[in-house]
Design a protein around this motif. Structure first.
Motif, PDB file in Angstrom:
ATOM      1  N   ILE A  51     -30.986  15.982  -9.499  1.00  0.00           N
ATOM      2  CA  ILE A  51     -31.415  15.173  -8.351  1.00  0.00           C
ATOM      3  C   ILE A  51     -32.939  15.127  -8.267  1.00  0.00           C
ATOM      4  O   ILE A  51     -33.530  14.068  -7.981  1.00  0.00           O
ATOM      5  CB  ILE A  51     -30.800  15.727  -7.049  1.00  0.00           C
ATOM      6  CG1 ILE A  51     -29.287  15.453  -7.034  1.00  0.00           C
ATOM      7  CG2 ILE A  51     -31.471  15.105  -5.820  1.00  0.00           C
ATOM      8  CD1 ILE A  51     -28.541  16.183  -5.937  1.00  0.00           C
ATOM      9  N   GLY A  90     -29.983   9.561  -6.761  1.00  0.00           N
ATOM     10  CA  GLY A  90     -29.707  10.997  -6.639  1.00  0.00           C
ATOM     11  C   GLY A  90     -28.979  11.293  -5.355  1.00  0.00           C
ATOM     12  O   GLY A  90     -27.770  11.124  -5.256  1.00  0.00           O
ATOM     13  N   VAL A 137     -24.637  13.197  -1.912  1.00  0.00           N
ATOM     14  CA  VAL A 137     -24.601  12.370  -3.120  1.00  0.00           C
ATOM     15  C   VAL A 137     -23.401  11.434  -3.006  1.00  0.00           C
ATOM     16  O   VAL A 137     -22.261  11.890  -2.950  1.00  0.00           O
ATOM     17  CB  VAL A 137     -24.499  13.232  -4.394  1.00  0.00           C
ATOM     18  CG1 VAL A 137     -24.370  12.352  -5.628  1.00  0.00           C
ATOM     19  CG2 VAL A 137     -25.711  14.144  -4.513  1.00  0.00           C
TER      20      VAL A 137
END
Length: 412
Positions: A192, A232, A243
């Motif tokens: 991420i 992300g 997410v």
């Protein structure tokens, strides 16, 4: 505990901690196919261990889903229960999180007339419009994940002996979700952060347009002023990071509604409400699809484009390098949630308002004035190839490479 069971536990923990990022005293709703019973039980366990107040599971079954089109009276296709959409809206408004194990059978509606599927899809989209607005503005935490079903595995791994297909699918899902890492949660946090670096560079560039070139594609996509690249994770209305799709490899933003022109060709099949569309192309003028072709599923594509006025405009532009984890598996998954993360893609239909500054607070008319598109649909289709080139046009007229030979030309 054998290796598979250990990996299944890691996967369940991953989607609770990273996917929906469940907080203490939250409710969780899980939408799951019957074949995912074992995984769903583990997710429920992990959710309660994380402090969930209540976990509700809504079971789904392809035979039951298809049954409506085979046996229901005609008017039933135009009906969607408002009590169900109201329940979804109350759930969001009370701070719940949603986890959807989304694995539709690519051939679910084989033999079913396209008009019937289109009618049912339109009725559902209209009834769920308010809920979908909550989704697109990230009002709450939601996450789409994948788990094997026999029908899906049979389609994706048809070359393998039948008894090996589901296991092969599990191996792929574990791999693309970093479950094989010693600590998948930590691996995802690192991933991420990398996507955040990519979107930071793109947001600093403030491109006014992107120009795509590849076999069958020569497309210019203008970007609205104050557009925002995301990727992300994202924050819900309470500031909780989540997410939305696992796996994810993309960064994405909003195209200018009337600023798309040229031709673009698909590079992977598309599953449209359980029907396959493949080898298709579009021609855009002033943002609108004015011509289209499809070698497979033309009628289904036609019905999709006729869903409403906004269905012929783009709502998303997303960048994914050709040399990426899912793409390198060199396999078509017939599942948009996976295939879109192996390929640059575009989306027909509604934009995500959060892709423009202060977008979540805008009315429909205000969003449109800022360059955003609205529609009952949001359907991603893949356009990435190993020969794809993308140029970015800066505000001062400078043109610079973003993609060359399918991969990033920018440094992050």
């Amino acid at each position: 505990m054998d290796n598979f069971q250990r990996n299944l536990e890691k996967y369940a923990e991953l989607v609770v901690k990273i996917g929906v990022n469940l907080n203490k005293r939250q409710d969780l709703m899980i939408e799951s196919p019957l074949e995912s019973l074992e995984l769903t039980r583990l997710i429920v366990k992990k959710a309660y261990e994380a402090g969930a107040n209540f976990v509700q599971v809504h079971w789904q079954d392809d035979v039951i889903t298809r049954s409506k089109f085979e046996h229901a009276h005609d008017d039933a296709l135009d009906y969607y229960p408002l009590w169900y959409t109201e329940m979804l809206e109350r759930f969001v408004e009370n701070g719940g999180a949603l986890l959807n194990i989304k694995v539709p059978d690519p051939d679910l509606y084989a033999g079913i007339e396209a008009s019937l599927i289109s009618r049912a899809s339109k009725a559902a989209a209209k009834a769920r419009a308010k809920y979908q607005q909550y989704v697109r503005t990230s009002t709450f935490s939601w996450c789409l994940i994948k788990a094997p079903t026999v029908a899906w595995a049979n389609k994706v791994y048809a070359e393998l002996p039948e008894e090996q297909r589901v296991n092969a699918m599990w191996e792929a899902i574990f791999k693309i979700n970093r479950v094989y890492e010693e600590d998948p949660v930590a691996a995802w946090r690192t991933h991420i952060e990398q996507l955040k670096r990519v979107r930071k560079v793109l947001n600093e560039k403030k491109y006014r347009a992107l120009h795509y070139r590849a076999t069958g594609t020569d497309l210019t996509v203008e970007l609205p002023e104050n557009h925002i690249w995301l990727g992300g994770d994202k924050a819900n209305g309470s500031g909780i990071r989540f997410v939305a799709n696992m796996p994810t490899e993309e960064v994405f933003t909003m195209p200018a509604r009337t600023g798309v022109r040229g031709v673009v060709s698909s590079t992977k099949p598309l599953n449209v409400n359980g029907a396959l569309v493949d080898r298709f192309s579009f021609r855009f003028e002033e943002g609108k699809v004015v011509d289209y072709q499809a070698e497979v599923g033309y009628e289904h594509l036609s019905r999709l484009l006729d869903m409403d006025e906004g269905a012929r405009y783009l709502g998303e532009v997303a960048l994914v390098p050709y040399d990426s984890p899912i793409s390198n598996l060199d396999r078509i998954f017939y599942n948009t949630g996976i295939d879109e993360n192996a390929s640059c893609h575009l989306a027909l239909g509604s934009c995500y308002p959060i892709n423009v500054k202060d977008g979540a607070t805008l009315s429909t008319d205000e969003l449109k004035a800022r360059g955003g598109n609205t529609s009952l649909i949001h359907v991603d289709f893949m356009i990435g190839t190993s020969d794809l080139e993308i140029d970015g046009y800066l505000e001062d007229g400078t043109v610079e490479p973003i993609f060359r030979a399918g991969n990033w030309a920018l440094k992050f």
